[in-house]
Design a protein around this motif. Structure first.
Motif, PDB file in Angstrom:
ATOM      1  N   VAL A  21     -34.866   4.129 -36.174  1.00 36.53           N
ATOM      2  CA  VAL A  21     -35.614   5.326 -35.682  1.00 36.53           C
ATOM      3  C   VAL A  21     -36.978   4.689 -35.683  1.00 36.53           C
ATOM      4  CG1 VAL A  21     -36.144   7.583 -36.255  1.00 36.53           C
ATOM      5  CG2 VAL A  21     -33.860   6.691 -36.938  1.00 36.53           C
ATOM      6  N   ALA A  22     -37.624   4.895 -34.671  1.00 34.42           N
ATOM      7  CA  ALA A  22     -39.092   4.684 -34.311  1.00 34.42           C
ATOM      8  C   ALA A  22     -39.424   3.298 -34.579  1.00 34.42           C
ATOM      9  CB  ALA A  22     -39.909   5.723 -35.122  1.00 34.42           C
ATOM     10  N   ALA A  23     -38.415   2.409 -34.428  1.00 36.45           N
ATOM     11  CA  ALA A  23     -38.746   0.848 -34.934  1.00 36.45           C
ATOM     12  C   ALA A  23     -39.129  -0.124 -33.996  1.00 36.45           C
ATOM     13  CB  ALA A  23     -37.288   0.313 -35.350  1.00 36.45           C
ATOM     14  N   MET A  24     -39.914  -1.248 -34.537  1.00 32.44           N
ATOM     15  CA  MET A  24     -40.384  -2.335 -33.872  1.00 32.44           C
ATOM     16  C   MET A  24     -39.494  -3.258 -33.624  1.00 32.44           C
ATOM     17  SD  MET A  24     -44.027  -2.359 -35.716  1.00 32.44           S
ATOM     18  CE  MET A  24     -44.237  -3.959 -35.353  1.00 32.44           C
ATOM     19  N   PRO A  25     -38.418  -3.557 -32.714  1.00 32.56           N
ATOM     20  CA  PRO A  25     -37.383  -4.454 -32.751  1.00 32.56           C
ATOM     21  C   PRO A  25     -38.091  -5.799 -32.688  1.00 32.56           C
ATOM     22  CG  PRO A  25     -37.240  -3.062 -30.858  1.00 32.56           C
ATOM     23  CD  PRO A  25     -38.302  -2.565 -31.491  1.00 32.56           C
ATOM     24  N   PRO A  26     -37.826  -6.618 -33.326  1.00 31.05           N
ATOM     25  CA  PRO A  26     -38.286  -8.063 -33.210  1.00 31.05           C
ATOM     26  C   PRO A  26     -37.397  -9.088 -32.719  1.00 31.05           C
ATOM     27  CG  PRO A  26     -37.356  -7.830 -35.278  1.00 31.05           C
ATOM     28  CD  PRO A  26     -37.125  -6.464 -34.831  1.00 31.05           C
ATOM     29  N   THR A  27     -37.725 -10.130 -32.287  1.00 35.28           N
ATOM     30  CA  THR A  27     -37.092 -11.210 -31.733  1.00 35.28           C
ATOM     31  C   THR A  27     -37.000 -12.348 -32.664  1.00 35.28           C
ATOM     32  OG1 THR A  27     -38.776 -12.407 -30.450  1.00 35.28           O
ATOM     33  CG2 THR A  27     -37.394 -10.886 -29.332  1.00 35.28           C
ATOM     34  N   PRO A  28     -36.006 -13.340 -32.810  1.00 37.41           N
ATOM     35  CA  PRO A  28     -36.015 -14.319 -33.887  1.00 37.41           C
ATOM     36  C   PRO A  28     -37.425 -15.132 -33.978  1.00 37.41           C
ATOM     37  CG  PRO A  28     -33.978 -13.979 -32.827  1.00 37.41           C
ATOM     38  CD  PRO A  28     -34.773 -13.314 -32.187  1.00 37.41           C
ATOM     39  N   ASN A  38     -46.679 -10.198 -28.158  1.00 36.33           N
ATOM     40  CA  ASN A  38     -45.457 -10.440 -27.481  1.00 36.33           C
ATOM     41  C   ASN A  38     -44.679  -9.491 -26.656  1.00 36.33           C
ATOM     42  OD1 ASN A  38     -45.756 -12.945 -28.861  1.00 36.33           O
ATOM     43  ND2 ASN A  38     -44.105 -12.807 -30.460  1.00 36.33           N
ATOM     44  N   THR A  39     -44.682  -8.125 -27.137  1.00 40.15           N
ATOM     45  CA  THR A  39     -44.115  -6.924 -26.228  1.00 40.15           C
ATOM     46  C   THR A  39     -44.874  -6.488 -24.998  1.00 40.15           C
ATOM     47  OG1 THR A  39     -44.800  -5.429 -28.062  1.00 40.15           O
ATOM     48  CG2 THR A  39     -42.891  -6.547 -28.209  1.00 40.15           C
ATOM     49  N   GLY A  40     -46.215  -6.778 -25.190  1.00 34.93           N
ATOM     50  CA  GLY A  40     -47.128  -6.215 -24.065  1.00 34.93           C
ATOM     51  C   GLY A  40     -47.539  -4.998 -24.521  1.00 34.93           C
ATOM     52  N   HIS A  41     -47.436  -4.767 -25.806  1.00 33.34           N
ATOM     53  CA  HIS A  41     -48.114  -3.416 -26.213  1.00 33.34           C
ATOM     54  C   HIS A  41     -49.239  -3.056 -26.037  1.00 33.34           C
ATOM     55  CE1 HIS A  41     -49.305  -0.407 -29.312  1.00 33.34           C
ATOM     56  NE2 HIS A  41     -47.897  -0.014 -29.164  1.00 33.34           N
ATOM     57  N   GLY A  42     -50.064  -3.818 -25.653  1.00 33.52           N
ATOM     58  CA  GLY A  42     -51.508  -3.778 -25.166  1.00 33.52           C
ATOM     59  C   GLY A  42     -51.560  -2.774 -24.331  1.00 33.52           C
ATOM     60  N   ALA A  43     -50.659  -2.660 -23.197  1.00 36.49           N
ATOM     61  CA  ALA A  43     -50.553  -1.725 -21.855  1.00 36.49           C
ATOM     62  C   ALA A  43     -50.254  -0.312 -22.442  1.00 36.49           C
ATOM     63  CB  ALA A  43     -49.647  -2.300 -20.640  1.00 36.49           C
ATOM     64  N   ALA A  44     -49.570  -0.162 -23.550  1.00 36.04           N
ATOM     65  CA  ALA A  44     -49.062   1.107 -24.066  1.00 36.04           C
ATOM     66  C   ALA A  44     -49.964   1.947 -24.455  1.00 36.04           C
ATOM     67  CB  ALA A  44     -47.995   0.807 -25.318  1.00 36.04           C
ATOM     68  N   ALA A 114     -42.258   6.147 -22.982  1.00 38.79           N
ATOM     69  CA  ALA A 114     -41.747   5.362 -21.748  1.00 38.79           C
ATOM     70  C   ALA A 114     -42.027   3.958 -21.717  1.00 38.79           C
ATOM     71  CB  ALA A 114     -43.030   6.016 -20.777  1.00 38.79           C
ATOM     72  N   TRP A 115     -42.816   3.135 -22.477  1.00 41.68           N
ATOM     73  CA  TRP A 115     -43.007   1.881 -22.907  1.00 41.68           C
ATOM     74  C   TRP A 115     -41.855   1.520 -23.707  1.00 41.68           C
ATOM     75  CZ3 TRP A 115     -43.699  -0.811 -27.308  1.00 41.68           C
ATOM     76  CH2 TRP A 115     -43.959  -2.221 -26.965  1.00 41.68           C
ATOM     77  N   LEU A 116     -41.445   2.065 -24.833  1.00 40.74           N
ATOM     78  CA  LEU A 116     -40.423   1.626 -25.637  1.00 40.74           C
ATOM     79  C   LEU A 116     -38.940   1.533 -24.960  1.00 40.74           C
ATOM     80  CD1 LEU A 116     -40.096   0.722 -28.363  1.00 40.74           C
ATOM     81  CD2 LEU A 116     -39.904   3.076 -29.105  1.00 40.74           C
ATOM     82  N   ARG A 117     -38.738   2.381 -24.202  1.00 38.52           N
ATOM     83  CA  ARG A 117     -37.287   2.370 -23.468  1.00 38.52           C
ATOM     84  C   ARG A 117     -36.931   0.890 -22.963  1.00 38.52           C
ATOM     85  NH1 ARG A 117     -39.598   6.829 -20.662  1.00 38.52           N
ATOM     86  NH2 ARG A 117     -38.708   8.892 -21.661  1.00 38.52           N
ATOM     87  N   GLY A 118     -37.755   0.151 -22.077  1.00 39.07           N
ATOM     88  CA  GLY A 118     -37.412  -1.061 -21.952  1.00 39.07           C
ATOM     89  C   GLY A 118     -37.362  -2.166 -22.850  1.00 39.07           C
TER      90      GLY A 118
END
Length: 155
Positions: A21-28, A38-44, A114-118
């Motif tokens: 819930v409302a999480a930041m899913p990481p990569t290994p 890494n996620t492009g959060h700067g555009a969010a 809108a950003w988190l969906r992808g």
């Protein structure tokens, strides 16, 4: 930080489903401090500002749909996050085999839905289940959140 913690738990104890819930899913190997770039959060934030008409303060980001009393209590209990975890790589070499569900809150402003969906599709390989609500459904919609988590977890 639950997106970084829950998969570690799934690797240590038997779990049928992980509900984030409302999480930041990481990569290994990704450190929490690297997640933003890494996620492009700067555009969010630009998307959030477009929706809100300007940069909101943190209270507006997290508690915009929480009733005043629980929001005030939550704010009174906030503490600064230690910087230590942000520099340590996520220790898993792959995501756990545990199936994941992601109840996405459509009105979340941090990060914007809108950003988190992808990102959920890309990193978890699952379609987020969308509902109304902001970043802290535990305080804004506790019965609905409990029902969703129980249903998504098979309970």
């Amino acid at each position: 930080m639950g997106g970084f913690t829950a998969p570690l738990v799934c690797g240590r104890i038997p779990v049928e489903r992980m509900v984030l819930v409302a999480a930041m899913p990481p990569t290994p190997g990704e450190a929490p401090g690297e997640w933003w770039e890494n996620t492009g959060h700067g555009a969010a934030p630009a998307e959030r500002e477009r929706l809100d008409g300007g940069p909101p303060d943190e209270d507006a980001l997290f508690y915009h749909d929480v009733p005043p009393e629980p929001a005030a209590e939550a704010l009174s209990r906030e503490r600064a996050q230690s910087g230590g975890p942000f520099g340590r790589p996520w220790p898993l070499v792959r995501r756990p085999e545990t199936p994941a569900s992601f109840p996405l809150c459509r009105d979340d402003r941090f990060p914007p839905a809108a950003w988190l969906r992808g990102l959920v599709r890309e990193r978890l390989g699952t379609e987020p289940e969308e509902r109304d609500g902001g970043h802290v459904p535990l305080l804004s919609r506790p019965p609905e959140l409990a029902e969703r988590v129980m249903r998504l977890s098979g309970g």
